[in-house]
Design a protein around this motif. Sequence first.
Motif, short mmCIF file in Angstrom:
data_model
loop_
_atom_site.label_atom_id
_atom_site.label_comp_id
_atom_site.label_asym_id
_atom_site.label_seq_id
_atom_site.Cartn_x
_atom_site.Cartn_y
_atom_site.Cartn_z
N CYS A 261 52.95 48.97 33.16
CA CYS A 261 52.88 48.50 34.20
C CYS A 261 53.83 47.34 34.70
O CYS A 261 53.91 47.40 35.99
N ASP B 12 47.11 44.39 33.00
CA ASP B 12 46.54 45.43 34.03
C ASP B 12 45.65 46.45 33.26
O ASP B 12 44.58 46.10 32.87
N CYS B 13 46.34 47.42 33.15
CA CYS B 13 45.47 48.69 32.51
C CYS B 13 44.93 48.35 30.96
O CYS B 13 44.20 48.88 30.52
#
Length: 65
Positions: free
Chosen positions: A6, A37-38
């Motif tokens: 990311c 993030d993810c």
Amino acid sequence: MFVCLCHGITSHVVSECVANGARTSKQIAEACGAGGDCGRCRRTLRAIIASQCEADEKAHTAARH
């Protein structure tokens, strides 16, 4: 090796964060963005932390003896 896709963060950058005191994936995310993030890289982040802390502990123990 890229750890966080990311943000394009490499294992070298993560290792530098750990060397500078980061001990959790949250601290690494705050320092460089990896894992923020993810979250797919968090397992790898924790493995890098554990590996580096274990190596540091072994070096510290060897230095005392």
